[in-house]
Design a protein around this motif. Structure first.
Motif, short mmCIF file in Angstrom:
data_model
loop_
_atom_site.label_atom_id
_atom_site.label_comp_id
_atom_site.label_asym_id
_atom_site.label_seq_id
_atom_site.Cartn_x
_atom_site.Cartn_y
_atom_site.Cartn_z
N ALA A 8 14.44 86.40 -3.56
CA ALA A 8 14.44 87.81 -3.15
C ALA A 8 13.85 88.72 -4.21
CB ALA A 8 15.86 88.25 -2.81
N GLU A 9 13.88 88.28 -5.46
CA GLU A 9 13.33 89.10 -6.55
C GLU A 9 11.82 89.27 -6.44
OE1 GLU A 9 14.62 87.38 -10.21
OE2 GLU A 9 16.76 87.59 -9.75
N PHE A 10 11.17 88.42 -5.67
CA PHE A 10 9.72 88.51 -5.50
C PHE A 10 9.34 89.40 -4.33
CE2 PHE A 10 10.44 84.61 -7.84
CZ PHE A 10 9.45 84.65 -8.81
N GLY A 11 10.32 89.85 -3.56
CA GLY A 11 10.04 90.66 -2.38
C GLY A 11 9.91 89.81 -1.13
N ARG A 12 9.43 90.43 -0.05
CA ARG A 12 9.29 89.73 1.22
C ARG A 12 8.07 88.81 1.17
NH1 ARG A 12 6.58 90.66 6.29
NH2 ARG A 12 7.77 89.81 8.05
N PHE A 13 8.26 87.57 1.51
CA PHE A 13 7.17 86.59 1.51
C PHE A 13 6.33 86.71 2.77
CE2 PHE A 13 9.98 84.82 -1.64
CZ PHE A 13 9.11 84.28 -2.58
N ASP A 14 5.05 86.42 2.61
CA ASP A 14 4.19 86.30 3.78
C ASP A 14 4.45 84.98 4.51
OD1 ASP A 14 2.45 88.73 3.57
OD2 ASP A 14 2.03 87.83 1.62
N ALA A 15 4.77 83.94 3.75
CA ALA A 15 5.06 82.63 4.35
C ALA A 15 6.08 81.90 3.48
CB ALA A 15 3.78 81.80 4.48
N VAL A 16 6.94 81.14 4.15
CA VAL A 16 7.86 80.24 3.47
C VAL A 16 7.66 78.85 4.06
CG1 VAL A 16 10.26 79.64 2.99
CG2 VAL A 16 9.57 82.05 3.02
N ILE A 17 7.35 77.91 3.19
CA ILE A 17 7.15 76.52 3.61
C ILE A 17 8.36 75.72 3.17
CG2 ILE A 17 5.69 74.46 3.41
CD1 ILE A 17 3.33 76.32 2.80
N HIS A 18 9.16 75.32 4.15
CA HIS A 18 10.37 74.55 3.87
C HIS A 18 9.97 73.07 3.77
CE1 HIS A 18 13.23 77.85 4.39
NE2 HIS A 18 12.41 78.28 5.33
N ASN A 19 9.53 72.69 2.59
CA ASN A 19 9.00 71.36 2.35
C ASN A 19 10.05 70.38 1.83
OD1 ASN A 19 6.63 69.40 1.36
ND2 ASN A 19 7.98 69.74 -0.38
N ALA A 20 11.05 70.85 1.11
CA ALA A 20 12.01 69.97 0.44
C ALA A 20 12.68 69.02 1.42
CB ALA A 20 13.06 70.79 -0.30
N GLY A 21 12.81 67.77 1.01
CA GLY A 21 13.47 66.78 1.85
C GLY A 21 13.84 65.55 1.05
N VAL A 22 14.82 64.82 1.53
CA VAL A 22 15.23 63.57 0.89
C VAL A 22 15.38 62.49 1.95
CG1 VAL A 22 16.36 64.65 -1.09
CG2 VAL A 22 17.67 64.22 1.00
N LEU A 23 15.25 61.25 1.49
CA LEU A 23 15.35 60.07 2.36
C LEU A 23 16.25 59.06 1.68
CD1 LEU A 23 14.28 58.42 4.83
CD2 LEU A 23 12.40 57.69 3.35
N HIS A 24 17.06 58.35 2.48
CA HIS A 24 17.97 57.34 1.94
C HIS A 24 18.92 57.95 0.92
CE1 HIS A 24 15.51 54.57 4.07
NE2 HIS A 24 14.51 54.57 3.21
N SER A 25 19.55 59.05 1.31
CA SER A 25 20.46 59.76 0.42
C SER A 25 21.60 60.34 1.23
CB SER A 25 19.72 60.89 -0.31
OG SER A 25 20.62 61.76 -0.95
N SER A 26 22.77 60.44 0.61
CA SER A 26 23.90 61.07 1.27
C SER A 26 23.70 62.57 1.41
CB SER A 26 25.18 60.80 0.47
OG SER A 26 25.06 61.32 -0.85
N ASP A 27 22.65 63.10 0.77
CA ASP A 27 22.37 64.53 0.83
C ASP A 27 21.38 64.89 1.93
OD1 ASP A 27 23.98 65.03 -1.45
OD2 ASP A 27 22.32 64.52 -2.78
N GLU A 28 21.02 63.95 2.78
CA GLU A 28 20.00 64.20 3.79
C GLU A 28 20.36 65.38 4.69
OE1 GLU A 28 18.09 59.70 4.38
OE2 GLU A 28 19.54 60.48 5.81
N THR A 29 21.58 65.44 5.16
CA THR A 29 21.97 66.52 6.07
C THR A 29 21.82 67.88 5.41
OG1 THR A 29 23.54 65.08 7.22
CG2 THR A 29 23.81 67.45 7.52
#
Length: 240
Positions: A72-93
């Protein structure tokens, strides 16, 4: 979009996220990258080409809120790319579904929302019990984030939303034997983030700059509403 865009890319310490962030920065855009571990930013040019870095572990609820505050400190974004992801992890959800939901709910809505899906989403389940139990499969989490992307397509005026299957690419997650082209893996999300002349303008499920048909449940308004309700209840954070 011909002007310089302000773009956030999550999970950009390596792989597709880093490639996406670097490609956008090289095209002259102002890119803010999210990383979990700043120790992975070891190259001399890692931060020089980016506008900023936000830190946080998207497997931790408090850190997700922290990432939203830093962004939020950068202001309103023109685009947000939700790229983060994990596989074979208990944190997947949490990483693959809860974090994109929370960041979307907590941040000012950008002009463009882009969520990384996977062809494996077609094997996902519409049973949402594993969401709250934290026992969902990778396919489940990718079905759910794809459903969010399509549910958000017409939810907020002035905000488009798309899902992208980057293909099976040879990143740390995909492995050396992955058969898809690594460069093609980031081109679609970078293109969607910076161009207005795409068809459809919102609500697309994309693979290598072409639309495909996603799992039917992701386009089912009843399932979309059920998923959003479950996430609101699970996180305690309403979407609107």
């Amino acid at each position: 979009m011909t002007d310089v865009a302000l773009i956030l890319v999550t999970g950009a310490a390596g792989g597709l996220g880093r490639n996406t962030a670097n490609a956008l920065a090289d095209d002259g855009h102002d890119v803010v990258v999210h990383v979990r571990n700043p120790a992975r930013l070891t190259r001399e040019d890692d931060t020089a080409r980016w506008k900023g870095v936000v830190l946080g572990d998207l497997a931790q609820r408090d850190d997700i809120h922290g990432v939203a505050r830093q962004a939020a400190e950068f202001g309103r974004f023109d685009a947000v790319i939700h790229n983060a992801g994990v596989l074979h992890s208990s944190d997947e959800t949490t990483v693959n579904t809860v974090a994109p939901y929370l960041l979307t709910a907590l941040m000012d809505k950008p002009a463009k929302l882009i969520y990384l899906s996977s062809s494996m989403h077609r094997a996902g389940s519409t049973d949402l019990g594993p969401l709250t139990a934290g026992t969902a499969s990778y396919s489940d989490t990718k079905l759910w984030v794809t459903t969010l992307a399509l549910a958000f397509a017409s939810r907020w005026e002035g905000t488009s939303s798309h899902a992208v299957d980057p293909g099976w690419v040879p990143t740390r997650m995909g492995g050396a034997g992955a058969s898809d082209d690594l460069t093609a893996g980031h081109l679609t999300q970078a293109w969607l983030a910076t161009h207005d002349d795409v068809t459809p303008s919102t609500g697309g499920y994309w693979y290598h700059q072409r639309t495909q048909t996603p799992h039917p449940a992701s386009q089912d308004e009843e399932f979309q509403a059920r998923l959003i309700h479950a996430l609101e209840k699970h996180t305690g954070v309403p979407l609107d």
